[in-house]
Motif scaffolding. Structure first.
Motif, PDB file in Angstrom:
ATOM      1  N   UNK A 163      35.364  -8.879 -60.990  1.00 15.02           N
ATOM      2  CA  UNK A 163      34.865  -9.314 -62.291  1.00 15.02           C
ATOM      3  C   UNK A 163      33.676  -8.491 -62.757  1.00 15.02           C
ATOM      4  N   UNK A 164      32.845  -8.059 -61.817  1.00 16.12           N
ATOM      5  CA  UNK A 164      31.687  -7.231 -62.142  1.00 16.12           C
ATOM      6  C   UNK A 164      31.779  -5.924 -61.382  1.00 16.12           C
ATOM      7  N   UNK A 165      30.742  -5.142 -61.503  1.00 17.63           N
ATOM      8  CA  UNK A 165      30.710  -3.873 -60.783  1.00 17.63           C
ATOM      9  C   UNK A 165      30.684  -4.123 -59.280  1.00 17.63           C
ATOM     10  N   UNK A 166      31.385  -3.294 -58.535  1.00 17.44           N
ATOM     11  CA  UNK A 166      31.416  -3.423 -57.087  1.00 17.44           C
ATOM     12  C   UNK A 166      30.011  -3.298 -56.514  1.00 17.44           C
ATOM     13  N   UNK A 167      29.212  -2.380 -57.060  1.00 15.12           N
ATOM     14  CA  UNK A 167      27.858  -2.182 -56.542  1.00 15.12           C
ATOM     15  C   UNK A 167      26.980  -3.408 -56.780  1.00 15.12           C
TER      16      UNK A 167
ATOM     17  N   UNK B 248      21.418  -5.898 -65.613  1.00 15.97           N
ATOM     18  CA  UNK B 248      22.121  -5.729 -64.339  1.00 15.97           C
ATOM     19  C   UNK B 248      21.416  -6.504 -63.228  1.00 15.97           C
ATOM     20  N   UNK B 249      20.084  -6.492 -63.241  1.00 10.67           N
ATOM     21  CA  UNK B 249      19.323  -7.263 -62.252  1.00 10.67           C
ATOM     22  C   UNK B 249      19.599  -8.752 -62.420  1.00 10.67           C
TER      23      UNK B 249
ATOM     24  N   UNK C  60      13.306  -9.043 -58.281  1.00 10.52           N
ATOM     25  CA  UNK C  60      13.346  -8.444 -59.623  1.00 10.52           C
ATOM     26  C   UNK C  60      12.714  -7.056 -59.621  1.00 10.52           C
ATOM     27  N   UNK C  61      11.565  -6.909 -58.980  1.00 11.28           N
ATOM     28  CA  UNK C  61      10.891  -5.609 -58.920  1.00 11.28           C
ATOM     29  C   UNK C  61      11.738  -4.609 -58.135  1.00 11.28           C
ATOM     30  N   UNK C  62      12.285  -5.023 -57.007  1.00 15.05           N
ATOM     31  CA  UNK C  62      13.104  -4.118 -56.205  1.00 15.05           C
ATOM     32  C   UNK C  62      14.344  -3.656 -56.953  1.00 15.05           C
ATOM     33  N   UNK C  63      14.958  -4.568 -57.680  1.00 16.44           N
ATOM     34  CA  UNK C  63      16.164  -4.207 -58.425  1.00 16.44           C
ATOM     35  C   UNK C  63      15.853  -3.277 -59.596  1.00 16.44           C
TER      36      UNK C  63
ATOM     37  N   UNK D 278      16.106 -12.752 -69.553  1.00 25.22           N
ATOM     38  CA  UNK D 278      14.719 -13.082 -69.899  1.00 25.22           C
ATOM     39  C   UNK D 278      13.951 -13.590 -68.682  1.00 25.22           C
ATOM     40  N   UNK D 279      14.638 -14.255 -67.776  1.00 24.72           N
ATOM     41  CA  UNK D 279      13.979 -14.713 -66.553  1.00 24.72           C
ATOM     42  C   UNK D 279      13.612 -13.528 -65.669  1.00 24.72           C
ATOM     43  N   UNK D 280      14.467 -12.527 -65.621  1.00 24.69           N
ATOM     44  CA  UNK D 280      14.130 -11.305 -64.879  1.00 24.69           C
ATOM     45  C   UNK D 280      12.877 -10.684 -65.483  1.00 24.69           C
ATOM     46  N   UNK D 281      12.838 -10.589 -66.803  1.00 29.35           N
ATOM     47  CA  UNK D 281      11.667 -10.005 -67.471  1.00 29.35           C
ATOM     48  C   UNK D 281      10.411 -10.799 -67.147  1.00 29.35           C
ATOM     49  N   UNK D 282      10.521 -12.108 -67.105  1.00 28.37           N
ATOM     50  CA  UNK D 282       9.367 -12.944 -66.782  1.00 28.37           C
ATOM     51  C   UNK D 282       8.914 -12.702 -65.338  1.00 28.37           C
ATOM     52  N   UNK D 283       9.865 -12.626 -64.410  1.00 30.20           N
ATOM     53  CA  UNK D 283       9.515 -12.355 -63.011  1.00 30.20           C
ATOM     54  C   UNK D 283       8.832 -10.989 -62.867  1.00 30.20           C
ATOM     55  N   UNK D 284       9.299 -10.000 -63.611  1.00 34.03           N
ATOM     56  CA  UNK D 284       8.678  -8.667 -63.590  1.00 34.03           C
ATOM     57  C   UNK D 284       7.243  -8.767 -64.110  1.00 34.03           C
ATOM     58  N   UNK D 285       7.064  -9.468 -65.213  1.00 31.43           N
ATOM     59  CA  UNK D 285       5.729  -9.628 -65.802  1.00 31.43           C
ATOM     60  C   UNK D 285       4.775 -10.301 -64.814  1.00 31.43           C
TER      61      UNK D 285
END
Length: 187
Positions: free
Chosen positions: A74-78, A154-155, A141-144, A164-171
């Motif tokens: 369904x998504x990318x193998x990686x 993608x993360x 989130x930072x590692x991805x 948006x939750x990824x962006x918040x975790x990065x912030x």
């Protein structure tokens, strides 16, 4: 018939996955060979130790052998492989925490310390060491995003959360990292 005649190095991931799901060990081996570096790199970014990254990568190879038939495509193998790598890394860390607790409970010495970093004064390594101390979601989130170069979208797919939750975790991670690096005298 055409797929069978293609050299494995020319076969797409989808072709190799299909053949591996059907029991073709050669296709499975080629798939592992093609993605082992990716898995090792992700594991190393997560744990920061060569020996642990190698153990995690080997564990992912074993898990992949069992799970390849469940891959739906369904998504990318990686993306699927990255999620499997993160799960293996978390499992290893949980096991290490349990083992350490048992060792401490019996009054024995802590588990053998990890290898010294080749360049202990390297600011980039100091930053990645600080990243590894972040809360799980922020660290992931930072590692991805920064370690693997994935987009926030993608993360989000790998972490099974919204973009948006990824962006918040990065912030939030950036704010914590500034404090951590200042206290370590790195900024």
């Amino acid at each position: 018939m055409t797929a069978m005649m293609l050299d494995d190095s020319e076969a797409s991931d989808a072709e190799l996955i299909g053949r591996a799901r059907g029991g073709d060990r050669g296709a499975f081996g080629k798939l592992l060979e093609r993605h082992y570096g990716f898995v090792y790199r992700a594991a190393y970014r997560w744990c920061g130790r060569k020996a642990d990254a190698e153990d995690i990568a080997q564990d992912v190879c074993v898990r992949l052998g069992r799970a390849i038939r469940d891959y739906q495509g369904n998504g990318a193998f990686t993306t699927w492989l990255y999620a499997m790598t993160l799960n293996a890394a978390r499992d290893m860390m949980r096991k290490r925490a349990r083992d350490t607790a048992k060792t401490d409970a019996y009054g024995a010495y802590a588990l053998i310390a990890g290898e010294a970093s080749a360049e202990a004064d390297d600011p980039a390594e100091a930053l990645w060491a600080a990243v590894r101390t972040l809360p799980d979601k922020q660290r992931d989130a930072v590692l991805l995003v920064y370690g693997e170069g994935l987009s926030h979208a993608a993360a989000a797919e790998v972490m099974a959360i919204s973009e948006t939750t990824v962006s918040w975790h990065i912030h939030e991670a950036k704010k914590r990292l500034k404090v951590l690096m200042r206290s370590a005298g790195e900024v």
